[in-house]
Design a protein around this motif. Structure first.
Motif, mmCIF file in Angstrom:
data_model
loop_
_atom_site.group_PDB
_atom_site.id
_atom_site.type_symbol
_atom_site.label_atom_id
_atom_site.label_comp_id
_atom_site.label_asym_id
_atom_site.label_seq_id
_atom_site.Cartn_x
_atom_site.Cartn_y
_atom_site.Cartn_z
ATOM 1 N N LEU A 171 4.744 7.191 -1.422
ATOM 2 C CA LEU A 171 5.502 7.397 -0.186
ATOM 3 C C LEU A 171 5.483 8.883 0.144
ATOM 4 C CD1 LEU A 171 9.012 5.941 0.719
ATOM 5 C CD2 LEU A 171 8.389 8.300 1.227
ATOM 6 N N THR A 172 5.100 9.201 1.378
ATOM 7 C CA THR A 172 5.058 10.590 1.823
ATOM 8 C C THR A 172 5.796 10.723 3.139
ATOM 9 O OG1 THR A 172 2.876 10.896 0.794
ATOM 10 C CG2 THR A 172 3.576 12.537 2.417
ATOM 11 N N ALA A 173 6.831 11.553 3.149
ATOM 12 C CA ALA A 173 7.555 11.879 4.378
ATOM 13 C C ALA A 173 7.389 13.369 4.632
ATOM 14 C CB ALA A 173 9.032 11.526 4.247
ATOM 15 N N THR A 174 6.926 13.731 5.818
ATOM 16 C CA THR A 174 6.768 15.153 6.128
ATOM 17 C C THR A 174 8.112 15.805 6.373
ATOM 18 O OG1 THR A 174 6.420 14.605 8.472
ATOM 19 C CG2 THR A 174 4.461 14.838 7.088
ATOM 20 N N GLY A 175 9.141 14.997 6.672
ATOM 21 C CA GLY A 175 10.486 15.494 6.869
ATOM 22 C C GLY A 175 11.386 15.088 5.716
ATOM 23 N N ILE A 176 12.476 14.384 6.042
ATOM 24 C CA ILE A 176 13.461 14.038 5.024
ATOM 25 C C ILE A 176 13.624 12.525 4.901
ATOM 26 C CG2 ILE A 176 14.699 16.191 5.420
ATOM 27 C CD1 ILE A 176 16.887 14.557 6.837
ATOM 28 N N ILE A 177 14.241 12.106 3.788
ATOM 29 C CA ILE A 177 14.610 10.721 3.543
ATOM 30 C C ILE A 177 16.124 10.668 3.376
ATOM 31 C CG2 ILE A 177 14.436 8.778 1.936
ATOM 32 C CD1 ILE A 177 11.636 9.834 1.193
ATOM 33 N N VAL A 178 16.768 9.744 4.091
ATOM 34 C CA VAL A 178 18.221 9.607 4.037
ATOM 35 C C VAL A 178 18.574 8.202 3.579
ATOM 36 C CG1 VAL A 178 20.327 9.501 5.424
ATOM 37 C CG2 VAL A 178 18.668 11.341 5.807
ATOM 38 N N GLY A 179 19.462 8.082 2.600
ATOM 39 C CA GLY A 179 19.896 6.778 2.121
ATOM 40 C C GLY A 179 21.411 6.696 2.066
ATOM 41 N N GLY B 93 0.816 -1.209 0.000
ATOM 42 C CA GLY B 93 0.000 0.000 0.000
ATOM 43 C C GLY B 93 0.846 1.253 0.000
ATOM 44 N N HIS B 94 0.381 2.272 0.721
ATOM 45 C CA HIS B 94 1.099 3.534 0.861
ATOM 46 C C HIS B 94 2.063 3.454 2.044
ATOM 47 C CE1 HIS B 94 -1.504 5.657 -1.998
ATOM 48 N NE2 HIS B 94 -2.545 5.083 -1.396
ATOM 49 N N LEU B 95 3.072 4.313 2.021
ATOM 50 C CA LEU B 95 3.965 4.477 3.171
ATOM 51 C C LEU B 95 3.964 5.946 3.556
ATOM 52 C CD1 LEU B 95 7.473 2.930 3.720
ATOM 53 C CD2 LEU B 95 7.033 5.328 4.241
ATOM 54 N N ARG B 96 3.710 6.223 4.845
ATOM 55 C CA ARG B 96 3.729 7.591 5.346
ATOM 56 C C ARG B 96 4.478 7.627 6.675
ATOM 57 N NH1 ARG B 96 -1.516 7.240 3.167
ATOM 58 N NH2 ARG B 96 -2.461 6.729 5.164
ATOM 59 N N ALA B 97 5.345 8.630 6.823
ATOM 60 C CA ALA B 97 6.144 8.748 8.037
ATOM 61 C C ALA B 97 6.617 10.193 8.178
ATOM 62 C CB ALA B 97 7.333 7.797 7.994
ATOM 63 N N ARG B 98 7.295 10.457 9.299
ATOM 64 C CA ARG B 98 7.911 11.771 9.489
ATOM 65 C C ARG B 98 9.235 11.795 8.710
ATOM 66 N NH1 ARG B 98 9.465 13.861 15.468
ATOM 67 N NH2 ARG B 98 10.625 11.897 15.352
ATOM 68 N N ASN B 99 10.250 11.132 9.234
ATOM 69 C CA ASN B 99 11.525 10.991 8.539
ATOM 70 C C ASN B 99 11.771 9.512 8.268
ATOM 71 O OD1 ASN B 99 12.457 13.870 8.855
ATOM 72 N ND2 ASN B 99 12.324 13.297 11.022
ATOM 73 N N LEU B 100 12.559 9.234 7.246
ATOM 74 C CA LEU B 100 12.843 7.849 6.865
ATOM 75 C C LEU B 100 14.318 7.723 6.515
ATOM 76 C CD1 LEU B 100 10.755 5.658 4.443
ATOM 77 C CD2 LEU B 100 13.215 5.796 4.195
ATOM 78 N N GLU B 101 14.945 6.657 6.993
ATOM 79 C CA GLU B 101 16.319 6.369 6.589
ATOM 80 C C GLU B 101 16.443 4.903 6.198
ATOM 81 O OE1 GLU B 101 19.295 6.524 9.761
ATOM 82 O OE2 GLU B 101 17.662 6.687 11.244
ATOM 83 N N TYR B 102 17.292 4.643 5.216
ATOM 84 C CA TYR B 102 17.571 3.268 4.790
ATOM 85 C C TYR B 102 19.057 3.149 4.500
ATOM 86 C CZ TYR B 102 17.484 5.041 -0.066
ATOM 87 O OH TYR B 102 17.722 5.731 -1.232
ATOM 88 N N GLY B 103 19.611 1.975 4.808
ATOM 89 C CA GLY B 103 21.039 1.832 4.605
ATOM 90 C C GLY B 103 21.529 0.416 4.765
ATOM 91 N N TYR B 104 22.840 0.260 4.601
ATOM 92 C CA TYR B 104 23.517 -1.036 4.633
ATOM 93 C C TYR B 104 22.893 -1.964 3.579
ATOM 94 C CZ TYR B 104 25.971 0.807 8.627
ATOM 95 O OH TYR B 104 26.752 1.604 9.431
ATOM 96 N N SER B 105 22.297 -3.073 3.963
ATOM 97 C CA SER B 105 21.787 -4.028 2.967
ATOM 98 C C SER B 105 20.269 -4.104 2.974
ATOM 99 C CB SER B 105 22.396 -5.412 3.214
ATOM 100 O OG SER B 105 23.800 -5.369 3.133
ATOM 101 N N ALA B 106 19.611 -3.001 3.339
ATOM 102 C CA ALA B 106 18.141 -2.958 3.379
ATOM 103 C C ALA B 106 17.586 -2.538 2.025
ATOM 104 C CB ALA B 106 17.670 -1.986 4.457
#
Length: 231
Positions: free
Chosen positions: A112-120, A91-104
């Motif tokens: 996808l809606t982030a009210t803040g930032i996304i970090v990868g 479905g949809h993804l909604r969050a404040r901030n989102l980070e993803y890294g390493y082997s994810a």
């Protein structure tokens, strides 16, 4: 809240009966062959809606959320070293901030809606975030080696699928950065001092700043970049 402890444990064989027709099923299924440790997939039925921060463990994990993933807190998708792990949100993804890294590896079927930032970061270890709909955020901050994609239903709509400013590497087919992260000379004039470390953008500082409601960009720079992109 640990995402990879929710839902119920299942098998790839059982999931295949239900999701084999999914566009990314083969990508999800290969998770079990990319690591030496046995991967026990989990299914979260009906989505997840919470006010808590949500994170994943060191993995490897393989998760399908059949529904929306929604939190008013932050999302952190990460793993241990070389523990290739995969999440599909149908479905949809909604969050404040989102980070993803390493082997994810994370894929979202809708928006996808982030009210803040996304970090990868750590795309060299396999980290990737993809959205089949539109991606909206105040900013996306990537290192030079990490990809992100959004197609809003088809390749011709890729430029319109990113409703955000992107700081990232040059040369990716999936996106065109608004700021080249490898251009150190641009950092001091682009970002506020609170998110800089030795003259470079520091994504950890940027996340802390975002949690306080701040933007990584200098106000005049953000205004100019948004106007240029039509945001």
């Amino acid at each position: 809240m640990k995402l990879d402890e929710l839902g119920r444990e299942t098998t790839f064989e059982e999931l295949a009966k239900r999701f084999r027709g999914h566009d990314l099923w083969d990508w999800f299924h290969e998770t079990k062959d990319l690591v030496r440790t046995e991967v026990r997939p989990r299914l979260i039925e009906g989505g997840l809606d919470t006010t808590e921060d949500v994170e994943t463990g060191e993995g490897p994990w393989a998760l399908i959320i059949d529904g929306d993933l929604v939190t008013t807190g932050d999302l952190a998708f990460s793993t241990g070293d070389y523990a290739t792990s995969t999440l599909i949100v149908t479905g949809h993804l909604r969050a404040r901030n989102l980070e993803y890294g390493y082997s994810a590896r994370v894929a979202v079927d809708r928006d996808l809606t982030a009210t803040g930032i996304i970090v990868g970061s750590w795309g060299t270890d396999g980290a990737v975030l993809g959205v089949s709909g539109t991606l909206s955020a105040r900013a996306v901050l990537l290192d030079a080696h990490t990809p992100i994609w959004a197609n809003a239903g088809g390749p011709s709509s890729v430029p319109k699928a990113f409703r955000t400013l992107i700081v990232g590497g040059k040369g990716w087919q999936e996106f065109e950065p608004d700021v080249n992260v490898s251009d150190k000379d641009a950092h001091a004039n682009t970002f506020v001092p609170e998110v800089l470390q030795n003259g470079w953008l520091d994504t950890h500082l940027a996340l802390e700043h975002a949690r306080r409601g701040g933007s990584p960009f200098r106000p005049e720079v953000e205004q100019e970049l948004r106007a240029k992109k039509g945001l």
